[in-house]
Write a protein that holds these residues in place. Sequence first.
Motif, PDB file in Angstrom:
ATOM      1  N   MET A  28     -12.737  23.994   6.347  1.00 47.04           N
ATOM      2  CA  MET A  28     -12.899  22.761   5.589  1.00 47.04           C
ATOM      3  C   MET A  28     -13.273  21.625   6.533  1.00 47.04           C
ATOM      4  N   ASN A  29     -14.190  20.788   6.079  1.00 52.46           N
ATOM      5  CA  ASN A  29     -14.525  19.626   6.901  1.00 52.46           C
ATOM      6  C   ASN A  29     -13.627  18.448   6.520  1.00 52.46           C
ATOM      7  N   SER A  30     -13.774  17.356   7.226  1.00 53.29           N
ATOM      8  CA  SER A  30     -12.844  16.233   7.040  1.00 53.29           C
ATOM      9  C   SER A  30     -12.950  15.598   5.654  1.00 53.29           C
ATOM     10  N   SER A  31     -14.133  15.557   5.069  1.00 57.84           N
ATOM     11  CA  SER A  31     -14.249  14.964   3.731  1.00 57.84           C
ATOM     12  C   SER A  31     -13.591  15.849   2.680  1.00 57.84           C
ATOM     13  N   GLU A  32     -13.687  17.160   2.845  1.00 55.66           N
ATOM     14  CA  GLU A  32     -13.009  18.062   1.907  1.00 55.66           C
ATOM     15  C   GLU A  32     -11.497  17.943   2.041  1.00 55.66           C
ATOM     16  N   ILE A  33     -11.015  17.830   3.259  1.00 59.35           N
ATOM     17  CA  ILE A  33      -9.572  17.662   3.486  1.00 59.35           C
ATOM     18  C   ILE A  33      -9.100  16.366   2.846  1.00 59.35           C
ATOM     19  N   ARG A  34      -9.886  15.295   2.994  1.00 54.30           N
ATOM     20  CA  ARG A  34      -9.529  14.007   2.398  1.00 54.30           C
ATOM     21  C   ARG A  34      -9.473  14.118   0.874  1.00 54.30           C
ATOM     22  N   LEU A  35     -10.423  14.845   0.283  1.00 54.60           N
ATOM     23  CA  LEU A  35     -10.419  15.007  -1.173  1.00 54.60           C
ATOM     24  C   LEU A  35      -9.226  15.832  -1.651  1.00 54.60           C
ATOM     25  N   VAL A  36      -8.903  16.884  -0.938  1.00 52.42           N
ATOM     26  CA  VAL A  36      -7.753  17.713  -1.310  1.00 52.42           C
ATOM     27  C   VAL A  36      -6.459  16.917  -1.163  1.00 52.42           C
ATOM     28  N   ARG A  37      -6.354  16.135  -0.107  1.00 53.87           N
ATOM     29  CA  ARG A  37      -5.169  15.296   0.099  1.00 53.87           C
ATOM     30  C   ARG A  37      -5.055  14.262  -1.023  1.00 53.87           C
ATOM     31  N   ALA A  38      -6.179  13.656  -1.386  1.00 55.03           N
ATOM     32  CA  ALA A  38      -6.165  12.679  -2.487  1.00 55.03           C
ATOM     33  C   ALA A  38      -5.769  13.353  -3.788  1.00 55.03           C
ATOM     34  N   TRP A  39      -6.268  14.559  -4.014  1.00 58.86           N
ATOM     35  CA  TRP A  39      -5.906  15.290  -5.231  1.00 58.86           C
ATOM     36  C   TRP A  39      -4.406  15.572  -5.252  1.00 58.86           C
ATOM     37  N   ALA A  40      -3.840  15.982  -4.130  1.00 59.80           N
ATOM     38  CA  ALA A  40      -2.407  16.272  -4.064  1.00 59.80           C
ATOM     39  C   ALA A  40      -1.584  15.011  -4.333  1.00 59.80           C
ATOM     40  N   VAL A  41      -1.998  13.896  -3.777  1.00 61.36           N
ATOM     41  CA  VAL A  41      -1.279  12.637  -4.019  1.00 61.36           C
ATOM     42  C   VAL A  41      -1.402  12.244  -5.491  1.00 61.36           C
ATOM     43  N   LEU A  42      -2.584  12.423  -6.079  1.00 63.10           N
ATOM     44  CA  LEU A  42      -2.756  12.111  -7.503  1.00 63.10           C
ATOM     45  C   LEU A  42      -1.856  12.984  -8.374  1.00 63.10           C
ATOM     46  N   MET A  43      -1.714  14.244  -8.011  1.00 61.45           N
ATOM     47  CA  MET A  43      -0.839  15.129  -8.786  1.00 61.45           C
ATOM     48  C   MET A  43       0.620  14.704  -8.643  1.00 61.45           C
ATOM     49  N   ALA A  44       1.027  14.312  -7.451  1.00 64.29           N
ATOM     50  CA  ALA A  44       2.397  13.844  -7.247  1.00 64.29           C
ATOM     51  C   ALA A  44       2.643  12.556  -8.033  1.00 64.29           C
ATOM     52  N   LEU A  45       1.683  11.651  -8.013  1.00 64.06           N
ATOM     53  CA  LEU A  45       1.833  10.417  -8.792  1.00 64.06           C
ATOM     54  C   LEU A  45       1.827  10.688 -10.291  1.00 64.06           C
ATOM     55  N   SER A  46       1.068  11.680 -10.722  1.00 66.95           N
ATOM     56  CA  SER A  46       1.080  12.058 -12.143  1.00 66.95           C
ATOM     57  C   SER A  46       2.451  12.582 -12.554  1.00 66.95           C
ATOM     58  N   LEU A  47       3.068  13.344 -11.677  1.00 65.98           N
ATOM     59  CA  LEU A  47       4.420  13.822 -11.949  1.00 65.98           C
ATOM     60  C   LEU A  47       5.392  12.648 -12.018  1.00 65.98           C
ATOM     61  N   ALA A  48       5.265  11.712 -11.095  1.00 68.41           N
ATOM     62  CA  ALA A  48       6.123  10.519 -11.123  1.00 68.41           C
ATOM     63  C   ALA A  48       5.887   9.721 -12.399  1.00 68.41           C
TER      64      ALA A  48
END
Length: 95
Positions: free
Chosen positions: A1-21
């Motif tokens: 994975m390149n850095s932009s893909e990692i950034r997108l996956v990290r953003a997706w994970a944070v969005l999922m955590a915030l959705s749970l909250a």
Amino acid sequence: MNSSEIRLVRAWAVLMALSLALAVAAESARPQKALLAWVAVIAAVAFWKARIVLSVYLDLRRAPSALSGFSLAIAVILAIVAASFALQAFIAAFA
């Protein structure tokens, strides 16, 4: 994975955590006394989710003035929604 893909996956994970909250905060079984506090929590989480979408997925972190403008617009809209809940609670208290 390149850095932009990692950034997108990290953003997706944070969005999922915030959705749970958000799901926990928006549960309808909350006591009416704390309604305004929960509205504030929901508004804050919604704001940060919008900021993530704007900065990461729309790549507005490269245009900080556009990001600031959109963030301000979102904050104003969320403040209006929170104020309408506060007004409703105020009217209900004196009705």
